[in-house]
Design a protein around this motif. Structure first.
Motif, PDB file in Angstrom:
ATOM      1  N   ALA A 169       0.827  -1.217   0.000  1.00 40.13           N
ATOM      2  CA  ALA A 169       0.000   0.000   0.000  1.00 40.13           C
ATOM      3  C   ALA A 169       0.854   1.257   0.000  1.00 40.13           C
ATOM      4  O   ALA A 169       0.448   2.299  -0.536  1.00 40.13           O
ATOM      5  CB  ALA A 169      -0.935  -0.007   1.208  1.00 40.13           C
ATOM      6  N   ALA A 170       2.059   1.176   0.571  1.00 39.47           N
ATOM      7  CA  ALA A 170       2.935   2.345   0.620  1.00 39.47           C
ATOM      8  C   ALA A 170       3.400   2.775  -0.761  1.00 39.47           C
ATOM      9  O   ALA A 170       3.868   3.903  -0.930  1.00 39.47           O
ATOM     10  CB  ALA A 170       4.141   2.051   1.511  1.00 39.47           C
ATOM     11  N   GLY A 171       3.260   1.906  -1.763  1.00 38.00           N
ATOM     12  CA  GLY A 171       3.656   2.253  -3.115  1.00 38.00           C
ATOM     13  C   GLY A 171       2.524   2.757  -3.987  1.00 38.00           C
ATOM     14  O   GLY A 171       2.685   2.832  -5.201  1.00 38.00           O
ATOM     15  N   THR A 172       1.402   3.109  -3.382  1.00 38.40           N
ATOM     16  CA  THR A 172       0.271   3.598  -4.163  1.00 38.40           C
ATOM     17  C   THR A 172       0.223   5.115  -4.289  1.00 38.40           C
ATOM     18  O   THR A 172      -0.453   5.645  -5.159  1.00 38.40           O
ATOM     19  CB  THR A 172      -1.055   3.153  -3.525  1.00 38.40           C
ATOM     20  OG1 THR A 172      -1.160   3.733  -2.211  1.00 38.40           O
ATOM     21  CG2 THR A 172      -1.156   1.637  -3.439  1.00 38.40           C
ATOM     22  N   SER A 173       0.892   5.837  -3.376  1.00 35.86           N
ATOM     23  CA  SER A 173       0.769   7.297  -3.198  1.00 35.86           C
ATOM     24  C   SER A 173      -0.540   7.685  -2.514  1.00 35.86           C
ATOM     25  O   SER A 173      -0.929   8.853  -2.555  1.00 35.86           O
ATOM     26  CB  SER A 173       0.919   8.068  -4.515  1.00 35.86           C
ATOM     27  OG  SER A 173       2.231   7.960  -5.018  1.00 35.86           O
ATOM     28  N   TRP A 174      -1.204   6.739  -1.864  1.00 41.63           N
ATOM     29  CA  TRP A 174      -2.400   7.047  -1.075  1.00 41.63           C
ATOM     30  C   TRP A 174      -2.220   6.761   0.413  1.00 41.63           C
ATOM     31  O   TRP A 174      -3.076   7.109   1.211  1.00 41.63           O
ATOM     32  CB  TRP A 174      -3.597   6.217  -1.563  1.00 41.63           C
ATOM     33  CG  TRP A 174      -4.156   6.617  -2.878  1.00 41.63           C
ATOM     34  CD1 TRP A 174      -4.453   7.876  -3.310  1.00 41.63           C
ATOM     35  CD2 TRP A 174      -4.522   5.742  -3.958  1.00 41.63           C
ATOM     36  NE1 TRP A 174      -4.969   7.854  -4.587  1.00 41.63           N
ATOM     37  CE2 TRP A 174      -5.034   6.554  -5.008  1.00 41.63           C
ATOM     38  CE3 TRP A 174      -4.497   4.354  -4.139  1.00 41.63           C
ATOM     39  CZ2 TRP A 174      -5.493   6.012  -6.214  1.00 41.63           C
ATOM     40  CZ3 TRP A 174      -4.946   3.822  -5.334  1.00 41.63           C
ATOM     41  CH2 TRP A 174      -5.440   4.646  -6.361  1.00 41.63           C
ATOM     42  N   LEU A 175      -1.103   6.122   0.787  1.00 46.77           N
ATOM     43  CA  LEU A 175      -0.916   5.732   2.179  1.00 46.77           C
ATOM     44  C   LEU A 175      -0.169   6.809   2.942  1.00 46.77           C
ATOM     45  O   LEU A 175       0.841   7.337   2.465  1.00 46.77           O
ATOM     46  CB  LEU A 175      -0.128   4.419   2.268  1.00 46.77           C
ATOM     47  CG  LEU A 175      -0.140   3.764   3.646  1.00 46.77           C
ATOM     48  CD1 LEU A 175      -1.462   3.033   3.880  1.00 46.77           C
ATOM     49  CD2 LEU A 175       1.041   2.789   3.813  1.00 46.77           C
ATOM     50  N   ASP A 176      -0.672   7.152   4.122  1.00 41.98           N
ATOM     51  CA  ASP A 176       0.094   7.936   5.079  1.00 41.98           C
ATOM     52  C   ASP A 176       1.107   6.955   5.679  1.00 41.98           C
ATOM     53  O   ASP A 176       0.779   6.179   6.576  1.00 41.98           O
ATOM     54  CB  ASP A 176      -0.834   8.506   6.145  1.00 41.98           C
ATOM     55  CG  ASP A 176      -0.111   9.411   7.146  1.00 41.98           C
ATOM     56  OD1 ASP A 176       1.096   9.186   7.379  1.00 41.98           O
ATOM     57  OD2 ASP A 176      -0.758  10.308   7.719  1.00 41.98           O
ATOM     58  N   THR A 177       2.326   6.977   5.151  1.00 40.48           N
ATOM     59  CA  THR A 177       3.282   5.916   5.442  1.00 40.48           C
ATOM     60  C   THR A 177       3.719   5.914   6.896  1.00 40.48           C
ATOM     61  O   THR A 177       3.978   4.852   7.473  1.00 40.48           O
ATOM     62  CB  THR A 177       4.497   6.037   4.512  1.00 40.48           C
ATOM     63  OG1 THR A 177       4.027   6.106   3.152  1.00 40.48           O
ATOM     64  CG2 THR A 177       5.432   4.850   4.642  1.00 40.48           C
ATOM     65  N   GLY A 178       3.806   7.073   7.514  1.00 41.80           N
ATOM     66  CA  GLY A 178       4.172   7.122   8.922  1.00 41.80           C
ATOM     67  C   GLY A 178       3.063   6.610   9.816  1.00 41.80           C
ATOM     68  O   GLY A 178       3.310   5.908  10.800  1.00 41.80           O
TER      69      GLY A 178
END
Length: 478
Positions: A169-178
């Motif tokens: 999901a972190a590679g979608t540009s929609w996830l707040d990765t922190g």
């Protein structure tokens, strides 16, 4: 027993391990890519299901009956669009599809994306692809009910559940990765909402159970657990035991990856480093990604009519970089350039440039691109104390010696075995089924260590400086 499935671009691989993590069975099913237009790269999700069916059917009956859990690894960033009845609306747009470059630039210009995701919005990421669909296929876009990543579509077939996990999901540009959660603001920027997204789990958690129809058809036991799994590189990190700060691996596959585990979240989008969630709770990782590693060597092999193995086996001892340079940007570059338009080049060709000199230049060019990745990771504070080499290119000791010397870091080569995404997915299956944690993601036994050649370190430093100057000179020429 525990089954790991790795959904790649060219095939689906299945690996079954026992409780001691010994591989007891493995099989693969091929996949093909459709390229209907320049810059496009697509696959039919139905082909992924057919490949999974082929992998299941190829496993021995007694192995299938003993499987307790399944883990998933997969190619990242693909946009798989479903309607409200879970029908696929169009072929999945893959990670190496560049049609959405203008849409990516538009999203990247919105400061919220880098701030929340920790990353540049690259053309291959998922979010810009939805903007492209909205602009070019508006009727289809209006029917989108769910957006799934490739391996998560396979999960839907396996479990009936819409689920994703943090690393992919972190590679979608929609996830707040922190925060490890979907960002409603970023979704809204592409006209979507949380209801368009699958629910999120950690990679080592249970995401669902195998549907009775699938279990009965292939002879699996009832109630087989399906783990969250991981994106392909995070799964490979689990497979080779790169889960703690200071540990890293370099993957010399079609593309090249320098992957480092982190004990905290330290994004720096301007470096073009990928900062993603790892497949374990409370862990992150960073990657420098180059788009052509063995792909560059294979390209040159096709040009010469020799195999890659033939080209590299006669190189002898490591030499200082020569006058001929190779820039490996055959299809653009990610780290550190974020440039979809740049293209590769040979420079410094002369009468004395023979086949071996050109081969060394290709290997050196990829090596220097990996050094660029190392420098980009170092700019964020990441330090590498242990570097493993995996992938097809790691069979060349000459190449590994060049990498060790250019990076000033010993390179360790695991004993023969499979430590890739499918093996990592199987480890995540063990975690989901048993409650085990990172302690089972041990480092592999090491066959040999390739040390830097200190006598050539200065020559490789100078070669890298020339490489960077050539790189900067050719930008904008294509």
């Amino acid at each position: 027993m525990y089954l790991g499935l790795d959904l790649g671009t060219s095939g689906l691989k299945g690996v079954v391990v026992d409780a001691a993590q010994k591989i007891v069975a493995e099989t693969t099913a091929p996949l093909t890519v459709s390229r209907p237009h320049d810059g496009w790269s697509e696959q039919s999700p139905a082909d992924w299901v057919a490949a999974a069916e082929a992998v299941f059917a190829a496993l021995p009956t007694q192995v299938r009956a003993g499987v307790r859990a399944i883990g998933l690894s997969g190619q990242m960033h693909g946009a798989t669009l479903l309607d409200a009845a879970d029908n696929v609306l169009r072929p999945s747009i893959l990670w190496n599809d560049t049609r959405a470059h203008a849409e990516a630039a538009k999203l990247d210009a919105d400061p919220r994306f880098r701030a929340l995701t920790g990353n540049i919005v690259f053309p291959g990421f998922t979010a810009p692809k939805l903007l492209w669909v909205r602009a070019h296929e508006p009727d289809l876009y209006g029917r989108v009910a769910k957006v799934l990543l490739p391996k998560d579509y396979l999960r839907l077939w396996l479990t009936g559940e819409h689920v994703a996990e943090m690393s992919d999901a972190a590679g979608t540009s929609w996830l707040d990765t922190g925060a490890r959660d979907w960002s409603e603001d970023l979704l809204a920027a592409t006209g979507l909402g949380r209801d368009h997204m699958p629910r999120l789990v950690e990679g080592s958690e249970v995401s669902g159970r195998l549907r009775p129809e699938v279990a009965g058809r292939f002879g699996f036991a009832p109630g087989v657990v399906v783990a969250g799994g991981a994106g392909d590189n995070a799964a490979a990190g689990i497979g080779v035991g790169v889960v703690k700060a200071g540990q890293a691996f370099v993957s010399l596959g079609t593309s090249g990856v320098l992957f480092a585990a982190n004990d905290g979240y330290r994004p720096d989008a301007a470096t073009a480093v990928h900062t993603f969630c790892h497949a374990l709770p409370g862990a992150w990782h960073q990657m420098g990604v180059i788009l052509a590693a063995t792909d560059a060597l294979n390209w040159f092999a096709r040009l010469t009519g020799a195999s890659a193995a033939e080209l590299t086996q006669s190189l002898g001892a490591l030499q200082a970089p020569g006058k001929t340079r190779f820039l490996p940007y055959l299809g653009g570059e990610r780290t550190p350039l974020n440039d979809a338009a740049i293209r590769g080049a040979f420079i410094g060709l002369e009468h004395a440039t023979d086949r071996d000199a050109a081969v060394r230049a290709v290997l050196e060019g990829v090596t220097f691109a990996i050094r660029d990745c190392r420098d980009a990771l170092a700019a964020t504070g990441t330090r590498i104390s242990r570097l493993l080499a995996v992938g097809g290119g790691s069979r060349s000791d000459y190449w590994l010696k060049a990498i060790a010397t250019a990076l000033g870091t010993p390179v360790q080569v695991p004993v023969a075995g499979d430590f890739g995404g499918a093996f990592g997915a199987a480890r995540l299956a063990i975690m989901a089924a048993t409650g085990a944690g990172a302690e089972i993601a041990t480092l592999p036994a090491i066959d040999r260590t390739i040390d830097p050649d200190s006598q050539l370190s200065a020559a490789f430093d100078a070669g890298h400086a020339c490489y960077r100057a050539a790189r900067d000179a050719i930008r904008g020429l294509t």
